[in-house]
Motif scaffolding. Structure first.
Motif, PDB file in Angstrom:
ATOM      1  N   THR A  27      57.611 -50.686  69.474  1.00 60.22           N
ATOM      2  CA  THR A  27      58.586 -49.804  70.115  1.00 60.22           C
ATOM      3  C   THR A  27      59.433 -49.137  69.032  1.00 60.22           C
ATOM      4  O   THR A  27      59.450 -49.560  67.881  1.00 60.22           O
ATOM      5  CB  THR A  27      59.536 -50.591  71.032  1.00 60.22           C
ATOM      6  N   ASN A  28      60.127 -48.078  69.436  1.00 59.48           N
ATOM      7  CA  ASN A  28      61.001 -47.374  68.501  1.00 59.48           C
ATOM      8  C   ASN A  28      62.390 -48.008  68.400  1.00 59.48           C
ATOM      9  O   ASN A  28      63.297 -47.452  67.806  1.00 59.48           O
ATOM     10  CB  ASN A  28      61.154 -45.916  68.931  1.00 59.48           C
ATOM     11  N   THR A  29      62.572 -49.152  69.027  1.00 56.47           N
ATOM     12  CA  THR A  29      63.874 -49.806  68.990  1.00 56.47           C
ATOM     13  C   THR A  29      64.092 -50.457  67.631  1.00 56.47           C
ATOM     14  O   THR A  29      63.163 -50.594  66.839  1.00 56.47           O
ATOM     15  CB  THR A  29      63.944 -50.904  70.066  1.00 56.47           C
ATOM     16  N   TRP A  52      53.652 -55.822  77.247  1.00 60.20           N
ATOM     17  CA  TRP A  52      54.934 -55.781  76.532  1.00 60.20           C
ATOM     18  C   TRP A  52      55.203 -57.125  75.860  1.00 60.20           C
ATOM     19  O   TRP A  52      54.681 -58.152  76.269  1.00 60.20           O
ATOM     20  CB  TRP A  52      56.085 -55.468  77.499  1.00 60.20           C
ATOM     21  N   TYR A  77      52.177 -43.892  86.852  1.00 63.32           N
ATOM     22  CA  TYR A  77      53.034 -43.461  85.759  1.00 63.32           C
ATOM     23  C   TYR A  77      52.509 -42.117  85.260  1.00 63.32           C
ATOM     24  O   TYR A  77      51.355 -42.014  84.834  1.00 63.32           O
ATOM     25  CB  TYR A  77      53.022 -44.505  84.638  1.00 63.32           C
ATOM     26  N   ARG A  78      53.342 -41.104  85.312  1.00 61.35           N
ATOM     27  CA  ARG A  78      52.908 -39.746  84.966  1.00 61.35           C
ATOM     28  C   ARG A  78      51.608 -39.371  85.671  1.00 61.35           C
ATOM     29  O   ARG A  78      50.641 -38.916  85.056  1.00 61.35           O
ATOM     30  CB  ARG A  78      52.707 -39.592  83.454  1.00 61.35           C
TER      31      ARG A  78
ATOM     32  N   ASN C  28      64.270 -43.574  71.131  1.00 58.67           N
ATOM     33  CA  ASN C  28      64.409 -43.326  72.562  1.00 58.67           C
ATOM     34  C   ASN C  28      65.396 -44.278  73.217  1.00 58.67           C
ATOM     35  O   ASN C  28      65.480 -44.341  74.441  1.00 58.67           O
ATOM     36  CB  ASN C  28      63.046 -43.472  73.244  1.00 58.67           C
TER      37      ASN C  28
ATOM     38  N   LYS F  25      60.115 -39.960  82.944  1.00 54.96           N
ATOM     39  CA  LYS F  25      59.548 -40.790  81.885  1.00 54.96           C
ATOM     40  C   LYS F  25      60.316 -42.098  81.759  1.00 54.96           C
ATOM     41  O   LYS F  25      61.348 -42.296  82.415  1.00 54.96           O
ATOM     42  CB  LYS F  25      59.575 -40.040  80.557  1.00 54.96           C
ATOM     43  N   GLN F  26      59.832 -42.999  80.942  1.00 59.64           N
ATOM     44  CA  GLN F  26      60.503 -44.267  80.680  1.00 59.64           C
ATOM     45  C   GLN F  26      60.636 -44.473  79.185  1.00 59.64           C
ATOM     46  O   GLN F  26      59.750 -44.101  78.424  1.00 59.64           O
ATOM     47  CB  GLN F  26      59.704 -45.429  81.265  1.00 59.64           C
ATOM     48  N   ASN F  28      60.670 -46.754  75.722  1.00 57.74           N
ATOM     49  CA  ASN F  28      59.815 -47.844  75.261  1.00 57.74           C
ATOM     50  C   ASN F  28      60.583 -49.150  75.106  1.00 57.74           C
ATOM     51  O   ASN F  28      60.056 -50.115  74.570  1.00 57.74           O
ATOM     52  CB  ASN F  28      59.181 -47.472  73.911  1.00 57.74           C
ATOM     53  N   THR F  29      61.828 -49.195  75.521  1.00 59.91           N
ATOM     54  CA  THR F  29      62.608 -50.419  75.395  1.00 59.91           C
ATOM     55  C   THR F  29      62.158 -51.433  76.433  1.00 59.91           C
ATOM     56  O   THR F  29      61.434 -51.107  77.378  1.00 59.91           O
ATOM     57  CB  THR F  29      64.100 -50.119  75.630  1.00 59.91           C
ATOM     58  N   TRP F  52      69.339 -38.672  80.480  1.00 65.73           N
ATOM     59  CA  TRP F  52      69.197 -40.112  80.190  1.00 65.73           C
ATOM     60  C   TRP F  52      69.696 -40.925  81.371  1.00 65.73           C
ATOM     61  O   TRP F  52      70.506 -40.467  82.177  1.00 65.73           O
ATOM     62  CB  TRP F  52      70.009 -40.484  78.938  1.00 65.73           C
ATOM     63  N   ASP F  53      69.223 -42.168  81.475  1.00 66.18           N
ATOM     64  CA  ASP F  53      69.676 -43.090  82.525  1.00 66.18           C
ATOM     65  C   ASP F  53      69.589 -42.456  83.907  1.00 66.18           C
ATOM     66  O   ASP F  53      70.550 -42.423  84.676  1.00 66.18           O
ATOM     67  CB  ASP F  53      71.130 -43.531  82.251  1.00 66.18           C
TER      68      ASP F  53
END
Lengths: 318, 318, 318, 318, 318, 318
Positions: A27-29, A52, A77-78, C28, F25-26, F28-29, F52-53
């Motif tokens: 993830t980008n976190t 996940w 999803y999409r 993100n 969209k969602q 990646n968290t 967002w949110d």
């Protein structure tokens, strides 16, 4: 137990599936977390899945061609169905599931298809042609049972090549009866040999191609098959530049019809014209049939098909 | 004795010439009369000629590749020189003329060229590659001495193929020295083998091609050479699908670079790229050099050259 | 100190590198966090790098063509090596590192290459041709020292253009000796001038092209070079439509051979044919040589090369 | 006195005509006899003619572009009208006929067309652009009065180029009014300059092109015009790489739109798009208009027009 | 009585033949003499013939599609057989010969073929589709009995179109059984309609096409057939933009597969893919079969076939 | 209130906008969070925006073609302006905003454009042609008011098709006056009909195309318009294969000029040539004009334009 084709939005399910593709991602976190993108499949189709919070060992465990038991939730999803994996593990002997049941494959069993092809070979009346065909089929050996006819273009599944050859032989038989001026032995031999080197052109397992081989890239299946015919002639004590051998090689070399499609020579025997068009008719119709087979019932249009001018196809509404 | 290149308008001459082409025709008069259109040639070029009031036996006597003594008059007709034949007969031993003196040929003797090529073969350090090259060169045998490199495209004369290979070997040697990362053995072997099947692709005598052979049409020289390499491997006890053999076949198969130019695979070895471009450079420059050589000194422009975008070339005025 | 080429999975390292590309991004997450994607390079190659938790000033500090000291960890990510940056700062004079040591460049120094080219110019016997070549080379000035020969196609590095010209001059010299009918002055002049306007067609620094210039887009280097030849003629008092000037312009205008490759006229002088094929041979072989040079030793295949039919190349296993 | 257009089958006639083409030939009889194939023309069209039993001096007398008095018979031969010449002689002063009356030419006089173009030049408000256009128009000089716009493609007659430019200027004026965002000075300058080098690209007399010039073959009219613009800039003391000069050159260089149609760069200015399409519209419509003009009234279809996909055109029946 | 196929060099013969082509010419002698070039044909083939010293009325008498009695001599001339006509006259009722016996035609009688097609129409289970097919077939009327399928490309003879449709229906029936997912009604309707407007696209008599019609040039048979389907719908009270009508139109419009082959849309229904490939297979194989049929038994190779990459075909020697 | 075109980096703003595109969209968290990618637009252009949110109901609320009030911040992100939405809600009647004010549309009102077109129709002197044009225009009905001329190629906005037709009619009128040999009725009718079926080929609302219709894919607007002309003829009691009807159909069918561009026949009427080139000129110039209109004033170059060889265009600096 739900097969891939029957999964619906929101459904919670448990089942056995074959991993077709597998990719470890982060993830980008900050700090980034590991997760995995999988493609789960069974004989009815395939679906994307997210695992996940993947454990460090998961990357090793869940490689392509692994059979797994999955508990998950299907979600749109999409605009596409996707699986969120809740639990996953490799299958054990206790599960009693066989890999072959989860592999997409031709609608007829490979040994049945191969037996049919051998019957055609035995029916060839020209002794030299028959011997060369036998030599080449034997040379490929067991790989012929599972090989797909292409990486993704057409008949891209377990035993796809055998199925392609078998259907072409049916068409070839019909055309020879409709047009007796054709040499049936030569045309049938050409049908069996035209893609016979595909199993060494591509690296595949269970009908899933992972790459082209070096041999496939440097020589290509067309030239390779012609080289095997030469080898067969030499090993069988036939003159490698005799008329029959050259005719067989010509059919193989010219079956893609044009230079830009990979054929170094263009058809100059009637049977070469027949071979090219029978190949084309069978491959293209199979592309459409397979596209409908993997398109959900409620979709009017298939995805675009690369081999058919990248056009999508419409399910007839009547 | 006047050579073709020196003939001028109005000149009456006597000389020995080779008949390159021959066609029996009839006038449109009633009753029609027989005459013949000939093409007379010697080592310096060729010229059209008319034999009016031909006798019934002339058609048989004056076939292509016959050496004749001609008395004639050269005349400009529709801006081109043409010969009106006054007397013509086949040569006899008493004339003391040799066919080979009247044939257009490479500027170096074939045995000299072939000896040079054999020296290169002997210099190859890779034993397997050397053996395969030797096998293929021997397989072509004496045909290699006289074969042209093409029907009309380039090097279309006696020993043209040997000359083409020899010049390419010089270029190849230079390029290998300039770029040591190239495998010199492989590139030189590729140069020698790339057109090695041309002598069986075309039916030629004295460097003049009359037609493509059935083998040439159905298989083509590119595939044929790759088949010979396979044959060489089998006969020499080498593995026909080993890396060296595949590399040699790849160089031959890919040397036309693109499918629409006849190559079933595209270059994927550095030496294959070198081979294609050295072949191209030598062939194209020879086309221009030969075009200037057969263009009269007073002409600024050559005839259009088909292999060079059908462009004519200008003689530099400085 | 580890050079890029030697980085291995899991290695912790410190070193100096040149930033080749730089991109500020956000995660993100909510709230999103800033990070940077960099490409670090030295003379041995380049590698992607992540700078997590970037400070607001980092975007300004770490622009392309900046020399930096980096402490980091190399990791395999999706089958490619990637650097996670632990610490990074711009270099200072105290570090004693020179930018030029970290730039990918031709294997020969630019001043050496340029001196060699000037020697060739001085050797030209035709006074007018020599003067025009000198004028154009001087017009480009210092840009010629660093300019690459293309944005990414071939010789895409510091002094790449000089290196390309130099190797072509070697080949041209050999070909002129092999084929004395060629005008060596004209061919060598054509080699030096054919890409002489490339330095104004593209905006580059240290051999790295950031964009095409307006001049490059509207006029193109081919037409621009022909315009400079006209300018040279006028300024030198030569007739701009004289034979020598037109011949030089023809060589430049036709050197891409075909209209669809950018040449408004096709080769119609022997030297134009030689120029095109020498250019092609040198560019294509350099593409392969450079691809091997930047492919890790343990990789059998290079990445696909766009200029070679998008084919990957195989490292010979023997 | 019958003009070409009015000749009918079986008609015996006397008239003055211009010889457009001339060829000396011989019959296939023994001995062969001399005759001549001529093409007779006047402002209304052209017709094939046979001069049997030609005298030795006739070949010299009846060259192209000679004005002759002919007595003859018109006959249908293989579905086309052909003239059998009974008497023919060159005209003398006493005949009082002027060459210009027998030449196919634009429907407006060249001096009128040129005056119109000069008025447009004077109306250009940008001083630099105006000066460059004037320089180039003056450079071509008198050749501009007679030059055709092409060898046979379109506007292939006396003053055809001036007529083409004039009609394009009308269209350009309309388009600039319809779309004020276009720079009218630049577009009009581009229209005047786009084909300005055609008179030196081709060798023509009275609008009849006999060949392309060496300059035309080696440089081409597109590059030549861009070279003249550079020359104009230098001579007028303008910066040859300034925006206006580059814009003018871009319009000229890109006006054939694609590389395979001869343009080394593609349109990247709005005015370049306008120029290409106005050129195209005018040339193509003129092809059709001229084809109808030279097709007999009773013919439904014109001959095929090479520049229009080789299609014939139908005269509307309503 | 000798049929064309059996004529031999030197043979004197008498027989009835159909004039296929006719051209009045003149010799180059002075005065020129009239003669005629004819092409004589019967059901077995055709041969060139000369009628020397033609009378003024002969041009009128011996027009194409005239049945004549000829006394002549067959002679090899420039490697082809040619007939020198000694006597020739039009046939009379007393000769008792029927035109239809001398016309090259499909191997099955047109009424038999048409009856077979009507049986297929009657078997269609979809009422709307069946009605539209019937409407269009009736619209063509009697022209359908004699029309060839093309001017020269394939099935270019009497009833060639009916024969082409009939063989395609056999193939289509086989393919529908092999692949039950295809809509057999739609495919069969598509086969019958795909070329249904050919009889109005070309002007033909007895299967010999003299030209394309204006309708054929301006609209083309593909669009014309789709227009007839619309007309059928309107006249039959069906919605012209309903699914069935659009599907039928789609099959017709897309059956040439690509835009450059004349199809404004590409196949997007499975049946459209089947139609295109069945059409192709039947047309190409018929080209080869017909080429062998009109090639003399002693010739190894046929003439080049334009529709098959202009390749000649080899008669198998085994 | 800030319009899209005036948004600047860092600006906080409030305004009304139209949602042009919308994607849920969602992140990646873990757990992933919902957010939305929107494209906000008004008559001056469009801009990407992040919400967002997002609440679960937002996906339903903020669909394409919804008018919303937005409070946000504009920020440069990866070199493009992007909006971070702070607050967003659907507009209510109380806001007093009209959808039509926020839609990108032609610069002239649709009813004005349509009235102009009807005036042209009334001016046609040929009764049959006028009737057919009226029938087809009425058939499309109200869709004609809003339809764009293409999905994205050119005139891709509200009333774009009407605007395209109107400008073409202006050009057509000029060309007919310049070249009186053209049939003005036919050309003007062709201009009005050439794209008349576009509104049923694509599914659009407010000038924004969401997809091609099944009719558009299977039949295409070119064939569909020709079918409507046939329908008009039948319904109006005109002969559907009469000259006028075929001429109109020919203009429509041939207006893309080449098969690979979708035209089943090539232009064979003068008016068809005019139609194709007027269509081309108007479409291409509009592409450039629109590209400048949506490019920020400080940008020298537009984005690449797919329909113009994918070239970007330079704003003239003078």
């Amino acid at each position: 137990m739900t097969i891939v084709r029957d999964l619906r939005d929101g459904e919670e399910f448990v089942g056995f599936y074959l991993i077709k593709e597998s990719e470890a991602k982060q993830t980008n976190t900050t700090p980034p977390k590991d997760f995995m993108n999988l493609v789960l499949s069974d004989a009815s189709g395939h679906v994307a899945a997210k695992l996940w919070d993947a454990a460090p060992t998961d990357k090793e465990s869940f490689q392509p061609l692994t059979l797994v038991k999955v508990q998950g939730v299907a979600q749109i999803y999409r605009e596409k169905l996707q699986v969120k994996i809740v639990r996953i593990r490799k299958t054990t002997d206790a599960d009693g599931v066989r890999l072959s049941d989860y592999v997409r494959s031709a609608p007829v069993a490979p040994d049945v298809l191969l037996a049919g092809i051998h019957r055609v070979i035995e029916s060839l009346t020209d002794r030299d042609i028959r011997a060369v065909v036998e030599y080449c089929v034997n040379k490929v050996g067991d790989k012929l049972l599972s090989a797909p006819a292409a990486k993704s273009h057409h008949h891209a599944y377990y035993a796809g090549l055998l199925y392609h050859i078998s259907r072409m032989l049916e068409l070839g038989d019909f055309v020879c009866k409709q047009r007796p001026f054709l040499n049936a032995d030569l045309l049938k031999a050409g049908i069996i040999l035209h893609d016979i080197a595909k199993p060494v052109e591509m690296v595949s397992e269970l009908g899933i191609v992972s790459d082209y081989s070096n041999q496939g890239k440097l020589i290509g299946h067309i030239s390779q098959a012609s080289l095997w015919i030469a080898e067969a002639a030499i090993k069988l004590g036939l003159e490698p530049e005799s008329e029959r051998i050259m005719a067989l090689q010509h059919l193989v070399l010219s079956h893609h019809n044009l230079g830009e499609w990979g054929s170094p020579v263009q058809p100059q025997l009637a049977e070469a014209v027949a071979l090219h068009h029978i190949d084309s008719l069978d491959a293209k119709l199979q592309m459409v049939e397979d596209a409908f087979g993997t398109t959900a019932d409620h979709d009017e249009w298939t995805a675009p098909i690369r081999g058919l001018e990248n056009k999508a196809f419409l399910r007839l509404p009547f």
